[in-house]
Design a protein around this motif. Structure first.
Motif, PDB file in Angstrom:
ATOM      1  N   HIS A 279      26.757  -6.140  40.931  1.00 56.56           N
ATOM      2  CA  HIS A 279      25.374  -5.891  41.341  1.00 56.56           C
ATOM      3  C   HIS A 279      25.075  -6.623  42.643  1.00 56.56           C
ATOM      4  O   HIS A 279      24.457  -6.072  43.551  1.00 56.56           O
ATOM      5  CB  HIS A 279      24.393  -6.413  40.292  1.00 56.56           C
ATOM      6  CG  HIS A 279      24.237  -5.542  39.097  1.00 56.56           C
ATOM      7  ND1 HIS A 279      23.878  -4.229  39.181  1.00 56.56           N
ATOM      8  CD2 HIS A 279      24.373  -5.805  37.776  1.00 56.56           C
ATOM      9  CE1 HIS A 279      23.797  -3.717  37.957  1.00 56.56           C
ATOM     10  NE2 HIS A 279      24.103  -4.655  37.089  1.00 56.56           N
TER      11      HIS A 279
ATOM     12  N   TYR B 246      23.090   2.806  31.514  1.00 54.47           N
ATOM     13  CA  TYR B 246      24.389   2.128  31.337  1.00 54.47           C
ATOM     14  C   TYR B 246      25.492   3.132  31.022  1.00 54.47           C
ATOM     15  O   TYR B 246      26.592   3.042  31.552  1.00 54.47           O
ATOM     16  CB  TYR B 246      24.313   1.108  30.206  1.00 54.47           C
ATOM     17  CG  TYR B 246      23.531  -0.129  30.537  1.00 54.47           C
ATOM     18  CD1 TYR B 246      23.995  -1.034  31.481  1.00 54.47           C
ATOM     19  CD2 TYR B 246      22.341  -0.417  29.884  1.00 54.47           C
ATOM     20  CE1 TYR B 246      23.279  -2.191  31.767  1.00 54.47           C
ATOM     21  CE2 TYR B 246      21.622  -1.570  30.164  1.00 54.47           C
ATOM     22  CZ  TYR B 246      22.089  -2.451  31.106  1.00 54.47           C
ATOM     23  OH  TYR B 246      21.381  -3.588  31.380  1.00 54.47           O
TER      24      TYR B 246
ATOM     25  N   HIS C   4      30.583  -8.343  36.413  1.00 55.89           N
ATOM     26  CA  HIS C   4      29.517  -7.335  36.364  1.00 55.89           C
ATOM     27  C   HIS C   4      28.363  -7.722  37.302  1.00 55.89           C
ATOM     28  O   HIS C   4      27.967  -6.945  38.172  1.00 55.89           O
ATOM     29  CB  HIS C   4      29.028  -7.228  34.917  1.00 55.89           C
ATOM     30  CG  HIS C   4      27.944  -6.231  34.702  1.00 55.89           C
ATOM     31  ND1 HIS C   4      28.175  -5.000  34.133  1.00 55.89           N
ATOM     32  CD2 HIS C   4      26.613  -6.261  34.972  1.00 55.89           C
ATOM     33  CE1 HIS C   4      27.042  -4.319  34.069  1.00 55.89           C
ATOM     34  NE2 HIS C   4      26.074  -5.072  34.579  1.00 55.89           N
TER      35      HIS C   4
ATOM     36  N   GLU D 279      24.115   0.638  38.043  1.00 56.59           N
ATOM     37  CA  GLU D 279      25.233   0.068  37.285  1.00 56.59           C
ATOM     38  C   GLU D 279      26.599   0.466  37.847  1.00 56.59           C
ATOM     39  O   GLU D 279      27.624   0.185  37.230  1.00 56.59           O
ATOM     40  CB  GLU D 279      25.122   0.459  35.801  1.00 56.59           C
ATOM     41  CG  GLU D 279      23.886  -0.102  35.100  1.00 56.59           C
ATOM     42  CD  GLU D 279      23.812  -1.631  35.090  1.00 56.59           C
ATOM     43  OE1 GLU D 279      24.876  -2.276  35.172  1.00 56.59           O
ATOM     44  OE2 GLU D 279      22.698  -2.173  35.030  1.00 56.59           O
TER      45      GLU D 279
ATOM     46  N   SER E 211      28.626  -2.760  39.318  1.00 53.82           N
ATOM     47  CA  SER E 211      28.801  -3.763  38.265  1.00 53.82           C
ATOM     48  C   SER E 211      29.912  -3.337  37.311  1.00 53.82           C
ATOM     49  O   SER E 211      30.830  -4.108  37.019  1.00 53.82           O
ATOM     50  CB  SER E 211      27.484  -3.934  37.519  1.00 53.82           C
ATOM     51  OG  SER E 211      26.996  -2.687  37.069  1.00 53.82           O
TER      52      SER E 211
HETATM   53 ZN   LIG Z   1      24.123  -4.404  34.998  1.00 54.64          ZN
END
Ligand SMILES: [Zn+2]
Length: 611
Positions: free
Chosen positions: A397, A529, A393, A420, A423
């Motif tokens: 990023h 998210y 993850h 996000e 990731s």
């Molecule tokens: Zn993240």
């Protein structure tokens, strides 16, 4: 490195994996840091002399040069801020680190205040005047940047007011935020188990919720609750203060809803976010369906809240950090050798800090720095499969931030919603690779369940957290300062609908909002998210349909950074329409497929007598 026996208090399986911050500065006392701050302030004063009172009368060419100058003068201060915050994250307990961060923030405020007139004069232009100058091709490269400042037009205050707010936030909002970090990283939890008492950090006590022994999980949950309760007065005060601070700022800045400024920062409208949240709430049944399966697999009746992370029988043991590195780089490389090469640098050039240390910030993050440098990744690696996914993850990023450096300081970072993307995509690549390599159906089932639990944590849990925050801000505005027990009720009320009757959430669980940093650092961060995960499922579907032709389009999307609003970039780069309310149902349907796969795999194992 070895992962020989370690007690909970030592550095864990990534012992020795520390970042090297010397690309920023040699040390906290490096004279270059002070020189950078001086240089930035001098640049800001020059900028002020050149442009104050004249922004409205600049030609397109001159305006483009002004933005270039603004970017250049911000670079040294960004370098200093990056260094101070990373140093603090690596060891919050050293008072010199807190002091440095505070000082750099104060200096940064001074610099920001010197140039704030530019944004204020720019937003004061009429829409017609702004449109005329923005039409000029000479400004094409800065059009999105300048337009996006103007979206705050109705919400900026006068220059003296803006300066006052900026300066007092260092001893107000930012100070409370830092206090929260300092308190939560120094919390100790007394785990009473098997006649012994162990003294654990928050990270360590949370990791015990993943233990196979139910009594140990129960003891860890009790220890977490007790530690949070002991500090509820202090942490609750921090929450109350920040929630009220936001209410005041929202009123002063004419934001009608608590989420409105976040939507504006995310370049998304409230209707799209509400469509996302309610699409997810309509599928809360998937969560209950999955946890009923999990209860069956664990041989338990009803699950308690401390059973949510219980490992399943086929789950594999501890993974060394070297193993995690190999898995992640291989999975990235299968998709795109270019992405794997970028990710490999993080290990080889020591841009990762993965070991456990007292005083180190919990959780994980990747922080972009300067376009000419590189991001840094922080994690707390304890060796379970979740940590492998966290590595995937954060490197996602890191790769995203590395690719987007071409956009320059002002547009390298995306809004949270698309932050996000890489990731979560990276985690899916690792998951798929692990599934491909694995032949044992019990391990496959455990992997599948692990993925589902992660996806639920990223989608449904974040939606519940957003609903909690909505109710928290509404309650504080209507009722005044809130007792922690009142907030507990709001927390339980937001979480219970998600689990239905599949997991019993105890009164103890009511206290668990107290340690979640997002509520403190970035209100309403959480829906990003859910946005990211469902977006990624849609992107994966594209990849499955298009094959390798998709890869360069995806890389181009990442490299675009924050150079345009997310709905535009997604439409232009990969052909997705996120303004369609039905868009989110596609990703949710894929999650339903995964639940059905897990159920089928469990059934076939049971009929083979192996479950
Ligand atoms: Zn993240």
């Amino acid at each position: 490195m070895t992962s020989a026996e370690h007690t909970p208090s030592d550095a864990g399986p990534a012992a020795g994996v520390r970042w090297d911050l010397s690309d920023l500065y040699a040390s906290p006392s490096d004279p270059a840091l002070e020189a950078d701050l001086d240089r930035a302030l001098a640049g800001a004063r020059d900028f002020e002399r050149a442009y104050r009172g004249r922004v409205a009368s600049q030609s397109a060419h001159a305006l483009a040069l002004a933005v270039d100058a603004l970017e250049t003068l911000n670079e040294p201060v960004t370098r200093a801020l990056s260094f101070a915050s990373l140093l603090f994250a690596g060891d919050t307990a050293d008072p010199r680190h807190g002091a440095l961060l505070q000082r750099v923030q104060e200096r940064a405020s001074e610099i920001r205040n010197t140039v704030v007139f530019f944004e204020l004069e720019w937003v004061a232009l009429t829409d017609e005047a702004a449109a005329t100058v923005l039409r000029d091709p000479l400004l094409a490269r800065r059009r999105h940047f300048l337009e996006s400042i103007r979206r705050y037009r109705a919400h900026v205050l006068s220059e003296p007011e803006e300066k006052l707010l900026e300066e007092t936030s260092n001893t107000g909002r930012r100070a409370f935020s830092r206090l929260f970090d300092e308190v939560t990283t120094s919390l100790r939890f007394q785990l009473e188990y098997a006649g012994q008492v162990a003294d654990l950090s928050e990270e360590e006590v949370l990791s015990k919720l993943h233990e196979p022994d139910r009594a140990l999980r129960r003891a860890a949950a009790a220890a977490l609750t007790a530690g949070l309760r002991t500090n509820a007065r202090l942490l609750g005060f921090v929450f109350n203060t920040l929630v009220q601070d936001k209410a005041v700022l929202d009123r002063l800045r004419h934001f009608e809803q608590p989420m409105q400024d976040r939507h504006l920062a995310n370049e998304i409208d409230a209707a799209s976010v509400e469509a996302l949240l309610s699409a997810c709430e309509r599928r809360y049944d998937l969560v209950a369906r999955y946890y009923r399966l999990k209860a069956r697999l664990l041989g338990l009746g009803r699950l308690e809240d401390h059973d949510r992370y219980a490992p399943l029988p086929g789950e594999v043991g501890e993974r060394s950090f070297a193993d995690a590195k190999r898995i992640v780089l291989d999975a990235y490389g299968d998709f795109s050798p270019e992405l794997a090469t970028i990710a490999r640098d993080f290990f080889e050039r020591r841009w990762i800090d993965a070991e456990l240390r007292p005083g180190k910030r919990g959780g994980a993050f990747s922080a972009s720095t300067l376009p000419r440098l590189h991001p840094y990744v922080l994690l707390n690696y304890t060796g379970n499969l979740r940590d492998v996914m966290t590595l995937a993850h954060e490197l996602g990023h890191g790769v995203h931030q590395s690719l987007a450096r071409v956009q320059g300081l002002f547009e390298q970072d995306t809004p949270l919603t698309t932050a996000e993307t890489a990731s979560v995509f990276g985690e899916m690549l690792v998951f798929r690779r692990l599934m491909r390599e694995e032949t044992d159906p019990r391990v496959r089932l455990a992997l599948l369940c692990g993925k589902l639990e992660d996806a639920f944590a990223t989608v449904f849990r974040q939606v519940a957290m957003t609903r909690f925050e909505e109710s928290l801000h509404a309650a504080r505005r209507a009722e005044g300062e809130l007792a922690p027990e009142r907030v507990n009720d709001l927390w339980l009320a937001a979480n219970r609908p998600m689990f239905g009757d599949s997991v019993h959430l105890s009164e103890d669980y009511g206290w668990w909002w107290l340690y979640i940093p997002h509520f403190v650092h970035s209100p309403f961060y959480c829906y990003a998210y859910a946005f990211g995960e469902l977006l990624v499922l849609a992107l994966l579907r594209r990849y499955d349909e298009e094959g390798p032709a998709f890869v360069p389009r995806y890389v181009a999307l990442l490299a675009a950074g924050g150079s345009d609003a997310p709905p535009h970039l997604l439409r232009d780069k990969v052909g997705l329409d996120i303004t369609d309310p039905a868009f989110w149902d596609g990703g949710l349907a894929l999650l339903e497929d995964l639940v059905a796969q897990a159920e089928n795999l469990a059934d076939s194992l049971r009929s083979n007598g192996r479950a």
